[in-house]
Structure formats: C-alpha cells, structure tokens
Design a protein around this motif. Sequence first.
Motif, PDB file in Angstrom:
ATOM      1  N   GLN A  16       0.821  -1.218   0.000  1.00  0.00           N
ATOM      2  CA  GLN A  16       0.000   0.000   0.000  1.00  0.00           C
ATOM      3  C   GLN A  16       0.850   1.261   0.000  1.00  0.00           C
ATOM      4  N   GLN A  17       0.253   2.319  -0.526  1.00  0.00           N
ATOM      5  CA  GLN A  17       0.852   3.643  -0.475  1.00  0.00           C
ATOM      6  C   GLN A  17       0.621   4.185   0.939  1.00  0.00           C
ATOM      7  N   SER A  18       1.672   4.701   1.587  1.00  0.00           N
ATOM      8  CA  SER A  18       1.502   5.208   2.956  1.00  0.00           C
ATOM      9  C   SER A  18       1.164   6.700   2.958  1.00  0.00           C
ATOM     10  N   LYS A  19       0.474   7.122   4.043  1.00  0.00           N
ATOM     11  CA  LYS A  19      -0.014   8.497   4.174  1.00  0.00           C
ATOM     12  C   LYS A  19       1.054   9.403   4.788  1.00  0.00           C
ATOM     13  N   GLU A  20       1.045  10.673   4.385  1.00  0.00           N
ATOM     14  CA  GLU A  20       1.889  11.685   5.010  1.00  0.00           C
ATOM     15  C   GLU A  20       1.480  11.836   6.480  1.00  0.00           C
ATOM     16  N   VAL A  21       2.441  12.207   7.303  1.00  0.00           N
ATOM     17  CA  VAL A  21       2.143  12.492   8.708  1.00  0.00           C
ATOM     18  C   VAL A  21       1.860  13.994   8.804  1.00  0.00           C
ATOM     19  N   HIS A  22       0.693  14.373   9.347  1.00  0.00           N
ATOM     20  CA  HIS A  22       0.357  15.795   9.432  1.00  0.00           C
ATOM     21  C   HIS A  22       0.857  16.418  10.719  1.00  0.00           C
ATOM     22  N   ASN A  55       0.345   2.256   7.820  1.00  0.00           N
ATOM     23  CA  ASN A  55       0.714   2.898   6.556  1.00  0.00           C
ATOM     24  C   ASN A  55       0.879   4.414   6.691  1.00  0.00           C
ATOM     25  N   TYR A  56       1.930   4.774   7.436  1.00  0.00           N
ATOM     26  CA  TYR A  56       2.360   6.174   7.579  1.00  0.00           C
ATOM     27  C   TYR A  56       3.757   6.317   7.003  1.00  0.00           C
ATOM     28  N   ARG A  57       4.072   7.545   6.534  1.00  0.00           N
ATOM     29  CA  ARG A  57       5.397   7.773   5.920  1.00  0.00           C
ATOM     30  C   ARG A  57       6.447   7.990   7.016  1.00  0.00           C
ATOM     31  N   VAL A  58       6.817   6.904   7.637  1.00  0.00           N
ATOM     32  CA  VAL A  58       7.786   6.912   8.747  1.00  0.00           C
ATOM     33  C   VAL A  58       8.690   5.689   8.606  1.00  0.00           C
ATOM     34  N   PHE A  59      10.011   5.890   8.763  1.00  0.00           N
ATOM     35  CA  PHE A  59      10.905   4.742   8.914  1.00  0.00           C
ATOM     36  C   PHE A  59      12.063   5.090   9.821  1.00  0.00           C
ATOM     37  N   PHE A 139      12.697   3.903   2.088  1.00  0.00           N
ATOM     38  CA  PHE A 139      11.855   4.883   1.397  1.00  0.00           C
ATOM     39  C   PHE A 139      10.860   4.159   0.481  1.00  0.00           C
ATOM     40  N   ASP A 140      11.353   3.160  -0.238  1.00  0.00           N
ATOM     41  CA  ASP A 140      10.499   2.371  -1.127  1.00  0.00           C
ATOM     42  C   ASP A 140       9.294   1.774  -0.396  1.00  0.00           C
ATOM     43  N   HIS A 141       9.523   1.292   0.830  1.00  0.00           N
ATOM     44  CA  HIS A 141       8.431   0.666   1.594  1.00  0.00           C
ATOM     45  C   HIS A 141       7.227   1.604   1.717  1.00  0.00           C
ATOM     46  N   LEU A 142       7.497   2.922   1.776  1.00  0.00           N
ATOM     47  CA  LEU A 142       6.405   3.889   1.963  1.00  0.00           C
ATOM     48  C   LEU A 142       5.531   3.996   0.711  1.00  0.00           C
ATOM     49  N   ASP A 143       6.087   3.564  -0.434  1.00  0.00           N
ATOM     50  CA  ASP A 143       5.326   3.574  -1.681  1.00  0.00           C
ATOM     51  C   ASP A 143       4.910   2.164  -2.103  1.00  0.00           C
ATOM     52  N   GLY A 144       5.006   1.219  -1.194  1.00  0.00           N
ATOM     53  CA  GLY A 144       4.595  -0.155  -1.512  1.00  0.00           C
ATOM     54  C   GLY A 144       5.557  -0.876  -2.447  1.00  0.00           C
TER      55      GLY A 144
END
Length: 193
Positions: A16-22, A55-59, A139-144
């Motif tokens: 899955q595509q992960s969401k930006e953290v607000h 699925n958040y943009r965090v690693f 980084f790739d993981h955040l875009d599936g």
Amino acid sequence: MGIKKILKYGNPCLRQQSKEVHKVSKKIKELVKDLLDTLYSNNGVGLAAPQLGENYRVFVIDTSSGDEALKPIVFINPKIVKKSGAFISNEGCLSFPDVYADVRRYLSVTVKALDGHGRSFVLDAKDGCLLAKAIQHEFDHLDGILFIDHVRNRFDIEQKLAEKKLPPLELDRMLEEQDLEIQIQEKLKEDKK
Ligand code: ZN
C-alpha cells in the motif's frame, strides 16, 4: 508500545501507499518507538512503518554495529531530493526472512525529512554506504515498493522465494531501471579492464 510482529511478504499492507504524517502526535511518537524496539530486537538496519501494518510515511535506520553506541535516525515524511550514480547492492529485508538478493540502487542520495520531534533535517549518504542503501530500501516501503522489485536476476530470486515458502515474484511490479542498469554494466566492464 514495544516489540511488534513484522509483516511478511504477501501481506497487502506492504504493497500500500503510505499516508503523510500531518502532526508528530503521541501516536506517531509511539509508532517510532515501536519501530526502534522492533528493529533492535531483530538486529536489523532499517524498518518502515508499513512493515508493522501502519501505513504512515515513517521509517527508522540504525547503521551502528557491534560494540558501537546506537545511533537511531528517524525519518518522517522523507523526500529524496538528489540521487546519482548506480551500483549493485546486496540486500535483505525483515519482511523476507533469510532472503538476500542483488538489486540496483543509486550510489548516493540526499534525503530531507522530519526527525522524531518534527524538526526538519537534510542528510547526505554517499558512495553506496550502508546508510545510502538503507534510505532507498526503507523509502520504497512507503510507496509499496519492495527490494525484490529491483532485482537484476529474476530467476535467482524466484528460487529463493520458493525455498523460503514465500509468495512468488510479482512480475508486473518489477522495475526496469534502464538508466541504473546501463551505469552498472559500464562499471562492470571497467572493473574487468
Ligand atoms: Zn525492507
């Protein structure tokens, strides 16, 4: 909080595509702590939130080894702002136990992100160092995208996945990366001279 179960290849969260953290909220801070606890308990180099089913943009990455002091780096909403060169990187992934493969990567990357306190930072990782590999992999993981999508030898990885009883390669996900491959071929030719 603490050590969580790492999702294995085949789990749909990993694609899955992960969401930006607000906002770097309490929830996100707890996620960061879980990622680090789970990373260290598995002796890993990097771990991305989707691998824990979030699925958040965090690693997180820690390239320290042996007796060295830990040096965790937290990346929230990362952007790769510069990339150059190419090389063959041998990689594994905590979502693919005991599977390693040669993949194509950029040699150097510059990444911009927020740290665990929501402060912006920029980091250079050069010359195919472990950090440069890890940043691109996580980084790739955040875009599936998974490391097996970057492999140079399809047949080798197909065999390894079958041996470990993991699902087969998803051929429609494989990346062509002609620009990287041309640079890699040129370098291999030069090394032979
Ligand atoms: Zn991975």
